[in-house]
Design a protein around this motif. Structure first.
Motif, short mmCIF file in Angstrom:
data_model
loop_
_atom_site.label_atom_id
_atom_site.label_comp_id
_atom_site.label_asym_id
_atom_site.label_seq_id
_atom_site.Cartn_x
_atom_site.Cartn_y
_atom_site.Cartn_z
N LYS A 123 49.69 -29.29 -37.56
CA LYS A 123 49.66 -28.06 -36.54
C LYS A 123 50.91 -28.18 -35.65
O LYS A 123 51.41 -29.34 -35.33
CB LYS A 123 48.79 -28.83 -35.49
CG LYS A 123 48.29 -27.84 -34.17
CD LYS A 123 47.14 -27.91 -33.64
CE LYS A 123 46.91 -27.42 -32.15
NZ LYS A 123 45.60 -27.39 -31.67
N ARG A 125 41.89 -26.35 -26.44
CA ARG A 125 40.67 -25.56 -26.68
C ARG A 125 39.49 -26.61 -26.59
O ARG A 125 39.80 -27.98 -26.62
CB ARG A 125 40.56 -25.20 -28.18
CG ARG A 125 41.57 -23.91 -28.20
CD ARG A 125 41.31 -23.45 -29.79
NE ARG A 125 39.98 -23.09 -30.21
CZ ARG A 125 39.29 -23.80 -31.01
NH1 ARG A 125 39.95 -24.50 -31.95
NH2 ARG A 125 38.04 -23.39 -31.54
N ARG A 161 46.08 -27.93 -20.95
CA ARG A 161 44.59 -27.96 -21.52
C ARG A 161 44.66 -27.21 -23.07
O ARG A 161 45.47 -26.41 -23.20
CB ARG A 161 43.73 -26.98 -20.53
CG ARG A 161 43.55 -27.47 -19.09
CD ARG A 161 42.58 -26.80 -18.29
NE ARG A 161 42.99 -25.49 -18.07
CZ ARG A 161 42.59 -24.21 -18.38
NH1 ARG A 161 41.48 -24.20 -19.31
NH2 ARG A 161 42.91 -23.11 -17.89
C1 BTN Z 1 44.75 -26.08 -28.56
O1 BTN Z 1 45.16 -26.31 -29.62
O2 BTN Z 1 43.68 -26.69 -28.04
C2 BTN Z 1 45.29 -24.95 -27.59
C3 BTN Z 1 46.47 -25.55 -26.97
C4 BTN Z 1 47.27 -24.48 -25.79
C5 BTN Z 1 48.23 -25.36 -24.99
C6 BTN Z 1 49.14 -24.30 -24.00
S1 BTN Z 1 50.47 -24.94 -23.47
C7 BTN Z 1 50.48 -23.56 -22.60
C8 BTN Z 1 49.22 -23.25 -22.11
N1 BTN Z 1 48.80 -23.99 -20.98
C9 BTN Z 1 47.54 -24.56 -21.13
O3 BTN Z 1 47.27 -25.58 -20.33
N2 BTN Z 1 47.29 -24.69 -22.38
C10 BTN Z 1 48.09 -23.60 -23.06
#
Ligand code: BTN
Length: 274
Positions: free
Chosen positions: A131, A66, A64
């Motif tokens: 990014k 943001r 997931r």
């Molecule tokens: C973003 O840039 O939208 C945030 C991304 C965050 C990804 C990390 S991977 C480990 C942790 N588990 C997830 O499901 N999401 C975060």
């Protein structure tokens, strides 16, 4: 969550050895696959035993990002992990926590030699405007009024050539940023955990104000025209920096606004956003 494999155990041992004496502050687990390391910790918050619980996954089946987005990652090609950090009931509201986490990751990348690391509010880590790292912070209040924060971090190490990443043009990986083979995942994990430990300790005691200058030195959009987009509206202005609590300060036509949430994009002068 599936059990730790032989390679997971070996990775774990390497990370612990890299952490040295700091390893006693962490309870590390390395799994082959799970839905999302954030979801696992949020659903089954570890009991408070005085250590920082960290869950690393080779593969996430429902990673997931943001604002409800998906997060894609690749076994071997990404480092994906989450940690549960506890704040005492007396700690001020952790508004700047995600900025502190981004700063810690930026400093870890600098320590391994990545040039030109920048931060995009609230917590993306960029190299050359692209990014490299995404961070998702989620909060869980406890019955004793203390707060647990789950900080999830996804670092692109080496994206497969056929990777289909949303907005691929704006995404990079560590191999490209370093122009060489990136460090192993356990080594990188140890660098990031060490910086997180240092900065989150500071944050717990002194708040984001103590880290603000270091964050602003790496602000990708300092003094630039930006657009802040949220679900229903967008606001244009010039990025002035951040407040003591981590809010973005935006100089708009109607004065300086404190922005607490949204996506920031660069706004070419006189044109649409890129
Ligand atoms: C973003 O840039 O939208 C945030 C991304 C965050 C990804 C990390 S991977 C480990 C942790 N588990 C997830 O499901 N999401 C975060």
């Amino acid at each position: 969550m599936s059990a730790t494999s032989t390679s997971g155990s070996a990775n774990l041992a390497q990370a612990i050895s890299r952490l040295g004496p700091l390893a006693t502050r962490f309870a590390l687990a390395w799994t082959d696959a799970c839905t999302s390391t954030n979801s696992v910790l949020m659903e089954r918050m570890p009991a408070d035993d005085g250590t920082v619980h960290v869950l690393v996954a080779d593969r996430q089946t429902a990673g997931r990002g943001r604002r409800g987005r998906q997060w894609q990652s690749w076994p071997e090609g990404s480092l994906t992990f989450s940690l549960a950090w506890r704040f005492a009931a007396s700690t001020p509201a952790p508004a700047g926590l995600s900025l502190a986490a981004g700063l810690a990751v930026a400093r870890a990348l600098e320590r391994i030699g990545v040039p030109g690391v920048q931060l995009k509010w609230p917590n993306d880590v960029l190299v050359n405007g692209e990014k490299l790292v995404g961070i998702l912070v989620e909060l869980q209040p406890a019955r004793d009024r203390s707060l647990a924060a789950v900080i999830g971090i996804g670092i692109n190490l080496s994206l497969p050539p056929d990777a289909h990443v949303e907005h691929h043009a704006g995404v990079t990986d560590l191999a490209r940023a370093l122009e060489s083979t990136p460090p192993s995942r356990p080594a990188l994990l140890a660098y990031v955990l060490a910086e997180l430990h240092l900065l989150l300790d500071t944050y717990s005691v002194a708040g984001f104000a103590a880290l603000k200058n270091a964050w602003e030195q790496r602000n990708a959009f300092a003094d630039l025209p930006v657009r802040i987009s949220s679900d229903h509206e967008s606001t244009d202005g010039t990025c002035l920096g951040v407040d003591d609590d981590g809010a973005l300060l935006l100089d708009t036509a109607s004065g300086v606004q404190r922005i607490l949430a949204g996506d920031v994009s660069l706004r070419p002068l006189g044109g649409e956003t890129a």
